[in-house]
Design an enzyme around this catalytic site. Structure first.
Site, PDB file in Angstrom:
ATOM      1  N   LYS A   1     -10.329   1.623 -10.432  1.00 41.07           N
ATOM      2  CA  LYS A   1      -9.242   2.382 -10.420  1.00 41.07           C
ATOM      3  C   LYS A   1      -9.257   3.577 -11.205  1.00 41.07           C
ATOM      4  O   LYS A   1      -9.853   3.767 -12.366  1.00 41.07           O
ATOM      5  CB  LYS A   1      -8.192   1.439 -11.371  1.00 41.07           C
ATOM      6  CG  LYS A   1      -7.969   0.013 -10.443  1.00 41.07           C
ATOM      7  CD  LYS A   1      -7.259  -0.922 -11.430  1.00 41.07           C
ATOM      8  CE  LYS A   1      -6.982  -2.331 -10.469  1.00 41.07           C
ATOM      9  NZ  LYS A   1      -8.134  -2.900 -10.231  1.00 41.07           N
TER      10      LYS A   1
ATOM     11  N   ALA B   1      -9.085 -13.023 -15.164  1.00 41.71           N
ATOM     12  CA  ALA B   1     -10.126 -12.908 -15.332  1.00 41.71           C
ATOM     13  C   ALA B   1     -10.466 -12.665 -17.004  1.00 41.71           C
ATOM     14  O   ALA B   1     -11.502 -13.186 -17.409  1.00 41.71           O
ATOM     15  CB  ALA B   1     -11.007 -12.015 -14.539  1.00 41.71           C
TER      16      ALA B   1
ATOM     17  N   VAL C   1      -3.273  -4.512  -3.582  1.00 42.33           N
ATOM     18  CA  VAL C   1      -4.331  -3.836  -2.478  1.00 42.33           C
ATOM     19  C   VAL C   1      -5.479  -3.498  -3.177  1.00 42.33           C
ATOM     20  O   VAL C   1      -6.638  -3.310  -2.274  1.00 42.33           O
ATOM     21  CB  VAL C   1      -3.516  -2.798  -1.940  1.00 42.33           C
ATOM     22  CG1 VAL C   1      -3.215  -1.632  -2.776  1.00 42.33           C
ATOM     23  CG2 VAL C   1      -3.932  -2.407  -0.442  1.00 42.33           C
TER      24      VAL C   1
ATOM     25  N   GLU D   1       4.373  -9.040 -13.760  1.00 41.93           N
ATOM     26  CA  GLU D   1       3.483  -9.909 -14.241  1.00 41.93           C
ATOM     27  C   GLU D   1       3.868 -10.591 -15.483  1.00 41.93           C
ATOM     28  O   GLU D   1       3.795 -11.899 -15.352  1.00 41.93           O
ATOM     29  CB  GLU D   1       2.133  -9.377 -14.722  1.00 41.93           C
ATOM     30  CG  GLU D   1       0.902 -10.201 -14.845  1.00 41.93           C
ATOM     31  CD  GLU D   1      -0.487  -9.577 -15.066  1.00 41.93           C
ATOM     32  OE1 GLU D   1      -0.931  -9.760 -13.862  1.00 41.93           O
ATOM     33  OE2 GLU D   1      -0.752  -9.344 -16.084  1.00 41.93           O
TER      34      GLU D   1
ATOM     35  N   ARG E   1      -0.480   6.882  -2.775  1.00 41.93           N
ATOM     36  CA  ARG E   1      -2.048   7.192  -2.700  1.00 41.93           C
ATOM     37  C   ARG E   1      -2.846   5.764  -2.527  1.00 41.93           C
ATOM     38  O   ARG E   1      -3.982   5.904  -2.259  1.00 41.93           O
ATOM     39  CB  ARG E   1      -2.537   8.028  -3.804  1.00 41.93           C
ATOM     40  CG  ARG E   1      -1.927   9.316  -4.047  1.00 41.93           C
ATOM     41  CD  ARG E   1      -2.409  10.043  -5.201  1.00 41.93           C
ATOM     42  NE  ARG E   1      -1.813  11.383  -5.152  1.00 41.93           N
ATOM     43  CZ  ARG E   1      -0.684  11.592  -6.035  1.00 41.93           C
ATOM     44  NH1 ARG E   1      -0.430  10.704  -6.980  1.00 41.93           N
ATOM     45  NH2 ARG E   1      -0.199  12.737  -6.360  1.00 41.93           N
ATOM     46  N   TYR E   2      -2.267   4.730  -2.922  1.00 40.75           N
ATOM     47  CA  TYR E   2      -3.027   3.357  -2.864  1.00 40.75           C
ATOM     48  C   TYR E   2      -3.533   3.117  -1.438  1.00 40.75           C
ATOM     49  O   TYR E   2      -4.339   2.375  -1.134  1.00 40.75           O
ATOM     50  CB  TYR E   2      -2.213   2.236  -3.332  1.00 40.75           C
ATOM     51  CG  TYR E   2      -2.176   2.220  -4.849  1.00 40.75           C
ATOM     52  CD1 TYR E   2      -3.036   0.970  -5.634  1.00 40.75           C
ATOM     53  CD2 TYR E   2      -1.629   2.960  -5.730  1.00 40.75           C
ATOM     54  CE1 TYR E   2      -2.951   1.149  -6.961  1.00 40.75           C
ATOM     55  CE2 TYR E   2      -1.663   2.836  -7.012  1.00 40.75           C
ATOM     56  CZ  TYR E   2      -2.347   1.886  -7.682  1.00 40.75           C
ATOM     57  OH  TYR E   2      -2.275   1.639  -8.791  1.00 40.75           O
TER      58      TYR E   2
ATOM     59  N   THR F   1      -1.235 -11.620 -23.464  1.00 42.10           N
ATOM     60  CA  THR F   1      -0.345 -10.512 -23.469  1.00 42.10           C
ATOM     61  C   THR F   1       1.123 -10.793 -22.843  1.00 42.10           C
ATOM     62  O   THR F   1       1.494 -10.222 -22.045  1.00 42.10           O
ATOM     63  CB  THR F   1      -0.896  -9.185 -22.878  1.00 42.10           C
ATOM     64  OG1 THR F   1      -1.224  -9.453 -21.474  1.00 42.10           O
ATOM     65  CG2 THR F   1      -2.063  -8.690 -23.699  1.00 42.10           C
TER      66      THR F   1
ATOM     67  N   ALA G   1       0.951  -1.348   0.115  1.00 43.18           N
ATOM     68  CA  ALA G   1       0.057  -0.030  -0.089  1.00 43.18           C
ATOM     69  C   ALA G   1       0.781   1.249   0.018  1.00 43.18           C
ATOM     70  O   ALA G   1       1.183   1.875   1.120  1.00 43.18           O
ATOM     71  CB  ALA G   1      -0.809   0.041   1.257  1.00 43.18           C
TER      72      ALA G   1
END
Length: 337
Positions: free
Chosen positions: A329, A220, A198, A287, A110-111, A231, A107
């Site tokens: 987001k 998903a 988060v 990722e 700003r998250y 990707t 975190a």
């Protein structure tokens, strides 16, 4: 000399001694072999800690319960969907085994204000209930971490991290921080670890059925698409380069036993650093490297998109329950430039 040795070998006394030696050697071999097999049935622990038995209930999974989706991989790893498992059976076994779980979350900037409180309060309602859980919050603003009333056998530890000028660097450096925390802190307290983003909210059970040696999440947006649309990083200059793969995995959730996750984190970090030396940055940062790792080292357990769903997706007929959902987001406001 040769004739004498042959006569000695023919004597009954010598035969008995040789036979006893052979039996003794076999016993030693079998003892060590048994010890090796037995140790493989236990989770790795820090020095001085009590051994915890591995829980393997995959033989109880009902792979035919969800005929419209894939429930097992080509390498026989289960893909967990609602209806395949008995949650009470898994919980009972893990409670008996005193399984403990670390949940890491970053975190930063700003998250923290935008997501952390919702993440933690919803985790208290749904994540690994009944087990010992330790939240590890990595943040550059430790004074702003909310104070929560946690349930029994649940605790929270704050790990301060540096500020970074770019959100991409935050994303990629988390692998080193996770590895360091496993070595210095987590392995002394927990058997399993899950690493989550988060900007998510728990909505339903995220339980002990998800625990395994090496756990990956089906993305998903890609689980029903052809491989050609995945990707992956297609740049041959990057260490994350992939021409093909098995699935497209989402880095919002990954986990497993501590040694496996540390190996994953070390692999990703070292390859990220090698890319940096070559002035290369993988398409989707950590990722992309995570997908390369799981292509080379197949996960032992896959979580279906029920474990991390984006409610924007309209084609949701496969999703019988949402256990975790993506948060809204606003990247322009959230991400550090």
């Amino acid at each position: 000399m040769t004739r004498w040795f042959a006569q000695v070998l023919r004597s009954n006394t010598t035969r008995c001694v040789l036979f006893a030696a052979l039996v003794s050697s076999s016993a030693v071999y079998l003892f060590h072999r048994r010890t090796f097999v037995d140790l493989a049935d236990y989770l790795p622990v820090a020095e001085g800690q009590q051994l915890r038995q591995r829980i393997d209930l995959d033989h109880t999974l009902n792979f035919g319960a969800r005929p419209l989706v894939q429930t097992i991989t080509a390498w026989k790893a289960p893909i967990l969907w609602e209806g395949m498992f008995d949650p009470n059976h898994y919980d009972q076994k893990h409670i008996e085994n005193d399984s403990s779980v670390a949940l890491t979350v970053f975190a930063v900037g700003r998250y923290l204000d935008a997501y952390l409180n919702t993440f933690l309060t919803s985790a208290e309602k749904h994540f690994m209930l009944g087990l010992q859980v330790t939240y590890y919050v990595f943040t550059d603003l430790p004074e702003k971490v909310p104070t929560l009333e946690l349930g029994p056998r649940r605790s929270l530890k704050v790990i301060q991290v540096p500020k970074y000028s770019r959100w991409q660097d935050i994303s990629m450096m988390r692998m080193k921080m996770i590895s360091d925390a496993i070595e210095s802190e987590i392995r002394h307290n927990c058997n399993y670890i899950f690493c989550l983003d988060v900007d998510q909210e728990f909505k339903g059970r995220f339980g002990s059925e998800a625990l395994g040696d090496s756990v990956a999440l089906l993305h998903a947006w890609f689980y029903k698409r052809p491989k050609e649309s995945f990707t992956y990083d297609r740049n041959p200059k990057s260490k994350a380069f992939m021409a093909t793969g098995d699935y497209y995995y989402h880095a919002a959730i990954f986990g497993g036993v501590l040694d496996t996750v540390k190996d994953l984190a070390d692999y990703c970090f070292l390859n990220i650093m090698e890319d940096k030396l070559n002035n290369v940055e993988a398409l989707w940062h950590d990722e992309s490297h995570l997908n390369k790792y799981f292509w080379l080292h197949k996960p032992s357990r896959l979580l279906s998109p029920e474990y991390c769903w984006d409610t924007v997706i309209r084609e949701n007929e496969d999703i019988n329950v949402t256990r975790l959902v993506w948060g809204a987001k606003n990247y322009k406001q959230l991400r550090t430039r």
